[in-house]
Design an enzyme around this catalytic site. Structure first.
Site, PDB file in Angstrom:
ATOM      1  N   CYS A   1       0.920  -1.318  -0.021  1.00 21.69           N
ATOM      2  CA  CYS A   1       0.094   0.016   0.016  1.00 21.69           C
ATOM      3  C   CYS A   1       0.925   1.353  -0.050  1.00 21.69           C
ATOM      4  CB  CYS A   1      -0.813   0.176   1.265  1.00 21.69           C
ATOM      5  SG  CYS A   1      -2.223  -1.380   1.405  1.00 21.69           S
TER       6      CYS A   1
ATOM      7  N   GLY B   1      -0.318   0.471  -4.854  1.00 14.69           N
ATOM      8  CA  GLY B   1      -1.441  -0.105  -4.813  1.00 14.69           C
ATOM      9  C   GLY B   1      -2.526   0.520  -5.912  1.00 14.69           C
TER      10      GLY B   1
ATOM     11  N   ASN C   1       0.086   0.756   5.831  1.00 13.53           N
ATOM     12  CA  ASN C   1       0.923   0.314   4.926  1.00 13.53           C
ATOM     13  C   ASN C   1       1.608  -0.970   5.606  1.00 13.53           C
ATOM     14  OD1 ASN C   1       3.758   0.919   2.964  1.00 13.53           O
ATOM     15  ND2 ASN C   1       2.660  -0.577   2.737  1.00 13.53           N
ATOM     16  N   GLY C   2       1.362  -2.082   5.100  1.00 16.81           N
ATOM     17  CA  GLY C   2       2.251  -3.324   6.004  1.00 16.81           C
ATOM     18  C   GLY C   2       1.005  -4.387   6.470  1.00 16.81           C
TER      19      GLY C   2
ATOM     20  N   TYR D   1      12.641  -3.442  -6.014  1.00 15.82           N
ATOM     21  CA  TYR D   1      11.538  -3.205  -6.992  1.00 15.82           C
ATOM     22  C   TYR D   1      10.411  -2.301  -6.448  1.00 15.82           C
ATOM     23  CZ  TYR D   1       7.111  -4.777  -9.089  1.00 15.82           C
ATOM     24  OH  TYR D   1       5.741  -4.915  -9.408  1.00 15.82           O
TER      25      TYR D   1
END
Ligand code: SF4
Length: 462
Positions: free
Chosen positions: A5, A33, A107-108, A247
């Site tokens: 995210c 996302g 996020n996570g 990435y």
């Protein structure tokens, strides 16, 4: 590999609406996302949220600017790593608590969700969605502490795993990273606002300048136009996900003072030193393989060129529910340039190989286009272990490198040769101490112990 995210937050010193800046910030974070997007705004009296399924420019329109007027705002783009992809799980999550309205974006991935969900259900709570982020919101709203900051600390003492959070109250903006700092989060500033973003590319788009990364175990609060910080945990080692460098993060972002673009070019250079091969052309798997392919070509002296064209207007392959359709997805997304590869010995550079399905398809496309040899070079080591911290790397049984030897993978991919970057050279390419990273995908050293029952689950739900 898919991202988890992206989160964004802004505290404006003026009373103008920060909606537009969050909108553009999310736009810059869209690569993290694409399933849903949302923005919550406080005008110091009330908090409003708008969210929906799809890309940022599909969820918001001109009317949103008038509806989401305020001084403080947070935003979120989501790829579902826990919980299904539906509107109930879209963020920011807004709750009405005894501290007033609270919105949060995460996020996570938490690793103790099962225990937390049971505990909260026993206390009589029910949940609308299935994401772990909803549990975080529930823990805040059920805290017995007298103020929101203490309630957040209370919640932080209960959750385990990876989390970078931005939290909005009526009059404050809070941002924090988990004790290991597994997901990134940075602080920036414009003339009129403080800004938080998962990546620094979110600052560039709105003309903010980077101040610093939030540290692992640090909570930053902005209230009454003042920013202050407190450390809520200092007994864990930093363990930023190395895949941000390989990435996930955009190449124009900067993390820990290191340019992601330069790091990836270095990965390609080390890859060329480690796995040289005689060939006519170095091509990237677009777009994430581009910097490493440039580095490989530079180091090897073999010309760099485009050999695969990406259709930028199709969605990601996560929309396909099975292997068969995933293979089809590659054909929809990538097309070889026949004139560029026909009759040539081609080195194709990619950032990683997860299941091998995509790489196999790419090799097939290049051979069908007339490449006389295809040599695959990968700018990361073999992925041997799954991620439990918010990245969809599939289960161990699906990871090709966890199940086949190098020769076996080369045979499956149908390549003329195959070479992965070593862990040692990956760390050298990033030029930061190894101990600052989570490298669990490669070395099984998980910074947060993963409960056994979670290890046996099929982790990710599509
Ligand atoms: S396990 Fe792998 S993908 Fe997950 S945080 Fe660690 S390095 Fe990143």
């Amino acid at each position: 590999m898919r991202e988890a995210c992206g989160v964004f937050g802004i505290y404006s010193f003026k009373d103008d609406s920060p909606f537009r800046d969050v909108y553009y910030g999310l736009f810059a974070l869209q690569h993290r996302g694409q399933e849903s997007a949302g923005i919550a705004v406080s005008n110091l009296e009330d908090v409003k949220v708008q969210k929906g399924m799809g890309l940022v420019n599909q969820v918001f329109n001109e009317q949103s600017i008038n509806q989401l007027h305020g001084k403080i705002a947070i935003g979120h783009v989501r790829y579902s790593t826990t919980g299904s992809s539906n509107i109930e799980n879209a963020q920011p999550i807004l709750i009405n608590s005894k501290y007033g309205p609270v919105a949060l974006a995460h996020n996570g991935n938490l690793i103790n969700t099962e225990d937390l969900r049971c505990e909260l259900k026993e206390r009589g709570l029910s949940f609308i969605g299935t994401s772990d982020s909803e549990l975080i919101a529930a823990l805040i709203s059920t805290s017995d502490k007298s103020d929101i900051e203490s309630a957040i600390i209370d919640m932080l003492n209960k959750i385990k795993g990876a989390y970078s959070l931005v939290i909005l109250t009526k009059d404050s903006l809070i941002a924090l990273r988990d004790p290991n700092g597994i997901r990134p989060l940075s602080i920036g500033k414009t003339e009129n606002a403080y800004v938080f973003s998962s990546e620094t590319c979110g600052f560039d788009i709105i003309g903010a300048h980077f101040i610093r990364d939030i540290n692992n175990g640090e909570l930053v609060i902005i209230k009454d136009n003042e920013m202050r910080s407190r450390i809520f945990s200092n007994d864990s080692r930093e363990a930023l996900c190395i895949f941000e460098f390989i990435y996930f993060a955009r190449p124009d972002s900067i993390i820990h003072g290191r340019s992601l673009y330069e790091s990836r070019v270095n990965m390609g250079k080390y890859l060329a030193k480690e796995h040289p091969v005689r060939a006519d052309l170095v091509i990237p798997v677009p777009e994430s393989g581009i910097p490493a392919a440039i580095g490989y070509a530079d180091e090897s002296g073999i010309p760099y060129g485009e050999g695969l064209i990406k259709n930028r207007y199709v969605g990601r392959t996560f929309i396909e529910p099975n292997q068969e359709m995933r293979s089809l997805g590659v054909r929809i997304k990538l097309n070889p340039i026949q004139d560029a590869v026909r009759g040539k010995k081609v080195i194709v550079v990619d950032d990683s190989i997860v299941r091998g399905t995509t790489s196999r398809q790419i090799v097939k496309l290049l051979k069908e286009a007339g490449a006389s040899e295809v040599h695959m070079r990968v700018s990361s080591p073999k992925i041997l272990n799954p991620c439990y911290y918010g990245i969809d790397t599939a289960t161990r049984a699906e990871l090709i490198a966890a199940n086949l030897s190098l020769e076996g993978i080369a045979k499956y991919l149908d390549v003329d040769s195959l070479g992965y970057l070593s862990l040692n050279n990956l760390v050298k390419a990033v030029a930061l101490p190894e101990k600052r990273f989570c490298l669990a995908c490669f070395n099984d050293d998980y910074p947060v112990k993963v409960p056994e029952k979670m290890q046996s689950l099929k982790l990710f739900f599509k």
